[in-house]
Design a protein around this motif. Structure first.
Motif, PDB file in Angstrom:
ATOM      1  N   VAL A  98       0.863  -1.177   0.000  1.00  0.00           N
ATOM      2  CA  VAL A  98       0.000   0.000   0.000  1.00  0.00           C
ATOM      3  C   VAL A  98       0.900   1.227   0.000  1.00  0.00           C
ATOM      4  CG1 VAL A  98      -1.745   1.301   1.267  1.00  0.00           C
ATOM      5  CG2 VAL A  98      -1.847  -1.202   1.229  1.00  0.00           C
ATOM      6  N   LEU A  99       0.711   2.110  -0.974  1.00  0.00           N
ATOM      7  CA  LEU A  99       1.467   3.349  -1.067  1.00  0.00           C
ATOM      8  C   LEU A  99       0.567   4.503  -0.652  1.00  0.00           C
ATOM      9  CD1 LEU A  99       2.933   1.331  -2.994  1.00  0.00           C
ATOM     10  CD2 LEU A  99       3.610   3.293  -4.335  1.00  0.00           C
ATOM     11  N   LYS A 100       1.092   5.355   0.195  1.00  0.00           N
ATOM     12  CA  LYS A 100       0.379   6.549   0.660  1.00  0.00           C
ATOM     13  C   LYS A 100       1.115   7.770   0.117  1.00  0.00           C
ATOM     14  CE  LYS A 100      -2.494   4.508   3.597  1.00  0.00           C
ATOM     15  NZ  LYS A 100      -3.892   4.755   3.767  1.00  0.00           N
ATOM     16  N   PRO A 101       0.415   8.883  -0.092  1.00  0.00           N
ATOM     17  CA  PRO A 101       1.105  10.100  -0.553  1.00  0.00           C
ATOM     18  C   PRO A 101       2.212  10.490   0.424  1.00  0.00           C
ATOM     19  CG  PRO A 101      -1.260  10.363  -0.709  1.00  0.00           C
ATOM     20  CD  PRO A 101      -1.016   9.083   0.058  1.00  0.00           C
ATOM     21  N   LEU A 102       3.314  10.974  -0.107  1.00  0.00           N
ATOM     22  CA  LEU A 102       4.450  11.409   0.700  1.00  0.00           C
ATOM     23  C   LEU A 102       4.067  12.590   1.587  1.00  0.00           C
ATOM     24  CD1 LEU A 102       7.370  10.471   0.979  1.00  0.00           C
ATOM     25  CD2 LEU A 102       8.010  12.104  -0.776  1.00  0.00           C
ATOM     26  N   ALA A 103       3.087  13.382   1.131  1.00  0.00           N
ATOM     27  CA  ALA A 103       2.564  14.514   1.907  1.00  0.00           C
ATOM     28  C   ALA A 103       1.080  14.670   1.558  1.00  0.00           C
ATOM     29  CB  ALA A 103       3.324  15.785   1.572  1.00  0.00           C
ATOM     30  N   ALA A 104       0.371  15.429   2.332  1.00  0.00           N
ATOM     31  CA  ALA A 104      -1.074  15.583   2.147  1.00  0.00           C
ATOM     32  C   ALA A 104      -1.436  16.089   0.750  1.00  0.00           C
ATOM     33  CB  ALA A 104      -1.633  16.514   3.198  1.00  0.00           C
ATOM     34  N   THR A 105      -0.550  16.850   0.129  1.00  0.00           N
ATOM     35  CA  THR A 105      -0.853  17.442  -1.173  1.00  0.00           C
ATOM     36  C   THR A 105      -0.315  16.648  -2.358  1.00  0.00           C
ATOM     37  OG1 THR A 105       1.135  18.802  -1.042  1.00  0.00           O
ATOM     38  CG2 THR A 105      -0.919  19.777  -0.219  1.00  0.00           C
ATOM     39  N   ARG A 106       0.232  15.451  -2.127  1.00  0.00           N
ATOM     40  CA  ARG A 106       0.870  14.669  -3.189  1.00  0.00           C
ATOM     41  C   ARG A 106       1.801  15.556  -3.999  1.00  0.00           C
ATOM     42  NH1 ARG A 106      -3.937  12.131  -6.072  1.00  0.00           N
ATOM     43  NH2 ARG A 106      -2.631  12.558  -7.844  1.00  0.00           N
ATOM     44  N   PRO A 107       2.872  16.059  -3.368  1.00  0.00           N
ATOM     45  CA  PRO A 107       3.741  17.028  -4.045  1.00  0.00           C
ATOM     46  C   PRO A 107       4.522  16.428  -5.204  1.00  0.00           C
ATOM     47  CG  PRO A 107       4.802  16.216  -2.077  1.00  0.00           C
ATOM     48  CD  PRO A 107       3.395  15.641  -2.081  1.00  0.00           C
ATOM     49  N   ASN A 108       4.864  17.280  -6.137  1.00  0.00           N
ATOM     50  CA  ASN A 108       5.739  16.878  -7.233  1.00  0.00           C
ATOM     51  C   ASN A 108       7.164  17.214  -6.835  1.00  0.00           C
ATOM     52  OD1 ASN A 108       3.670  16.054  -9.010  1.00  0.00           O
ATOM     53  ND2 ASN A 108       3.206  18.191  -9.375  1.00  0.00           N
ATOM     54  N   VAL A 109       8.070  16.276  -7.075  1.00  0.00           N
ATOM     55  CA  VAL A 109       9.464  16.429  -6.699  1.00  0.00           C
ATOM     56  C   VAL A 109      10.298  16.471  -7.975  1.00  0.00           C
ATOM     57  CG1 VAL A 109      11.367  15.322  -5.480  1.00  0.00           C
ATOM     58  CG2 VAL A 109       9.045  15.144  -4.567  1.00  0.00           C
ATOM     59  N   LEU A 110      11.199  17.432  -8.087  1.00  0.00           N
ATOM     60  CA  LEU A 110      12.117  17.479  -9.217  1.00  0.00           C
ATOM     61  C   LEU A 110      13.268  16.541  -8.889  1.00  0.00           C
ATOM     62  CD1 LEU A 110      12.822  18.742 -11.949  1.00  0.00           C
ATOM     63  CD2 LEU A 110      14.029  20.552 -10.705  1.00  0.00           C
ATOM     64  N   ASP A 111      13.386  15.450  -9.647  1.00  0.00           N
ATOM     65  CA  ASP A 111      14.408  14.460  -9.329  1.00  0.00           C
ATOM     66  C   ASP A 111      15.714  14.748 -10.065  1.00  0.00           C
ATOM     67  OD1 ASP A 111      14.327  13.327 -11.891  1.00  0.00           O
ATOM     68  OD2 ASP A 111      12.985  11.737 -11.311  1.00  0.00           O
ATOM     69  N   PRO A 112      16.769  13.979  -9.753  1.00  0.00           N
ATOM     70  CA  PRO A 112      18.088  14.252 -10.336  1.00  0.00           C
ATOM     71  C   PRO A 112      18.129  14.214 -11.869  1.00  0.00           C
ATOM     72  CG  PRO A 112      18.305  12.755  -8.492  1.00  0.00           C
ATOM     73  CD  PRO A 112      16.827  12.914  -8.753  1.00  0.00           C
ATOM     74  N   ASP A 113      17.216  13.477 -12.513  1.00  0.00           N
ATOM     75  CA  ASP A 113      17.252  13.434 -13.977  1.00  0.00           C
ATOM     76  C   ASP A 113      16.381  14.517 -14.609  1.00  0.00           C
ATOM     77  OD1 ASP A 113      14.651  12.444 -13.796  1.00  0.00           O
ATOM     78  OD2 ASP A 113      15.129  10.466 -14.598  1.00  0.00           O
ATOM     79  N   GLY A 114      15.906  15.481 -13.794  1.00  0.00           N
ATOM     80  CA  GLY A 114      15.166  16.615 -14.315  1.00  0.00           C
ATOM     81  C   GLY A 114      13.695  16.373 -14.568  1.00  0.00           C
ATOM     82  N   ARG A 115      13.170  15.246 -14.110  1.00  0.00           N
ATOM     83  CA  ARG A 115      11.751  14.913 -14.281  1.00  0.00           C
ATOM     84  C   ARG A 115      10.986  15.252 -13.011  1.00  0.00           C
ATOM     85  NH1 ARG A 115      10.178  12.881 -19.323  1.00  0.00           N
ATOM     86  NH2 ARG A 115       8.385  12.214 -18.151  1.00  0.00           N
ATOM     87  N   TYR A 116       9.754  15.683 -13.188  1.00  0.00           N
ATOM     88  CA  TYR A 116       8.888  15.885 -12.022  1.00  0.00           C
ATOM     89  C   TYR A 116       8.212  14.571 -11.692  1.00  0.00           C
ATOM     90  CZ  TYR A 116       9.520  20.879 -11.850  1.00  0.00           C
ATOM     91  OH  TYR A 116      10.061  22.122 -11.702  1.00  0.00           O
ATOM     92  N   ARG A 117       8.286  14.212 -10.431  1.00  0.00           N
ATOM     93  CA  ARG A 117       7.705  12.948  -9.980  1.00  0.00           C
ATOM     94  C   ARG A 117       6.836  13.191  -8.763  1.00  0.00           C
ATOM     95  NH1 ARG A 117      10.464   8.488 -12.461  1.00  0.00           N
ATOM     96  NH2 ARG A 117      12.260   9.218 -13.587  1.00  0.00           N
ATOM     97  N   GLU A 118       5.814  12.373  -8.628  1.00  0.00           N
ATOM     98  CA  GLU A 118       4.893  12.480  -7.514  1.00  0.00           C
ATOM     99  C   GLU A 118       5.364  11.551  -6.400  1.00  0.00           C
ATOM    100  OE1 GLU A 118       0.479  13.188  -8.160  1.00  0.00           O
ATOM    101  OE2 GLU A 118       0.647  11.019  -7.891  1.00  0.00           O
ATOM    102  N   GLY A 119       5.467  12.070  -5.170  1.00  0.00           N
ATOM    103  CA  GLY A 119       6.011  11.306  -4.071  1.00  0.00           C
ATOM    104  C   GLY A 119       4.987  10.433  -3.362  1.00  0.00           C
ATOM    105  N   TRP A 120       5.320   9.142  -3.205  1.00  0.00           N
ATOM    106  CA  TRP A 120       4.516   8.167  -2.457  1.00  0.00           C
ATOM    107  C   TRP A 120       5.448   7.435  -1.502  1.00  0.00           C
ATOM    108  CZ3 TRP A 120      -0.772   7.513  -3.401  1.00  0.00           C
ATOM    109  CH2 TRP A 120      -1.287   8.198  -4.520  1.00  0.00           C
ATOM    110  N   VAL A 121       4.907   6.875  -0.439  1.00  0.00           N
ATOM    111  CA  VAL A 121       5.708   6.091   0.497  1.00  0.00           C
ATOM    112  C   VAL A 121       4.983   4.768   0.749  1.00  0.00           C
ATOM    113  CG1 VAL A 121       4.706   7.114   2.593  1.00  0.00           C
ATOM    114  CG2 VAL A 121       7.008   6.147   2.664  1.00  0.00           C
ATOM    115  N   VAL A 122       5.768   3.683   0.846  1.00  0.00           N
ATOM    116  CA  VAL A 122       5.185   2.365   1.119  1.00  0.00           C
ATOM    117  C   VAL A 122       4.821   2.315   2.589  1.00  0.00           C
ATOM    118  CG1 VAL A 122       5.541  -0.126   1.063  1.00  0.00           C
ATOM    119  CG2 VAL A 122       6.591   1.323  -0.701  1.00  0.00           C
ATOM    120  N   ALA A 123       3.538   2.075   2.870  1.00  0.00           N
ATOM    121  CA  ALA A 123       3.037   2.040   4.256  1.00  0.00           C
ATOM    122  C   ALA A 123       3.432   0.745   4.947  1.00  0.00           C
ATOM    123  CB  ALA A 123       1.518   2.199   4.268  1.00  0.00           C
TER     124      ALA A 123
END
Length: 97
Positions: A72-97
């Motif tokens: 089960v993956l939960k949003p990394l934050a309440a707003t499901r933020p987009n993270v700019l990763d090292p390869d320059g892509r925007y990614r949505e953060g999730w965490v394995v519960a």
């Protein structure tokens, strides 16, 4: 943008396991991966890839399976933020519960 059946993601963890942060490439979509779609999770510098299939999708969780285990993956934050990763892509953060 991901195809209808495949998404990409990255994690710095060695496995898809509790506490692992997974950053899913959101492309141009504002909708998380849907039931039956695959997410290819690349594990940091190792280059290893774990493929998981979405079993259930909602705005506040993703339930996925690698064929042996269920996660089960939960949003990394309440707003499901987009993270700019090292390869320059925007990614949505999730965490394995």
């Amino acid at each position: 943008m991901p195809s209808a059946s495949s998404w990409t993601a990255i994690t710095d963890h060695d496995a898809v396991a509790s506490g692992a942060a997974i950053l899913i490439d959101r492309g141009y979509s504002d909708v998380p991966p849907q039931n039956g779609e695959e997410i290819a999770v690349a594990h940091g510098a190792s280059g290893r890839v774990t493929r998981v299939t979405v079993v259930s999708s909602a705005a506040d969780r993703l339930e996925v399976s690698d064929g042996r285990s269920y996660f089960v993956l939960k949003p990394l934050a309440a707003t499901r933020p987009n993270v700019l990763d090292p390869d320059g892509r925007y990614r949505e953060g999730w965490v394995v519960a």
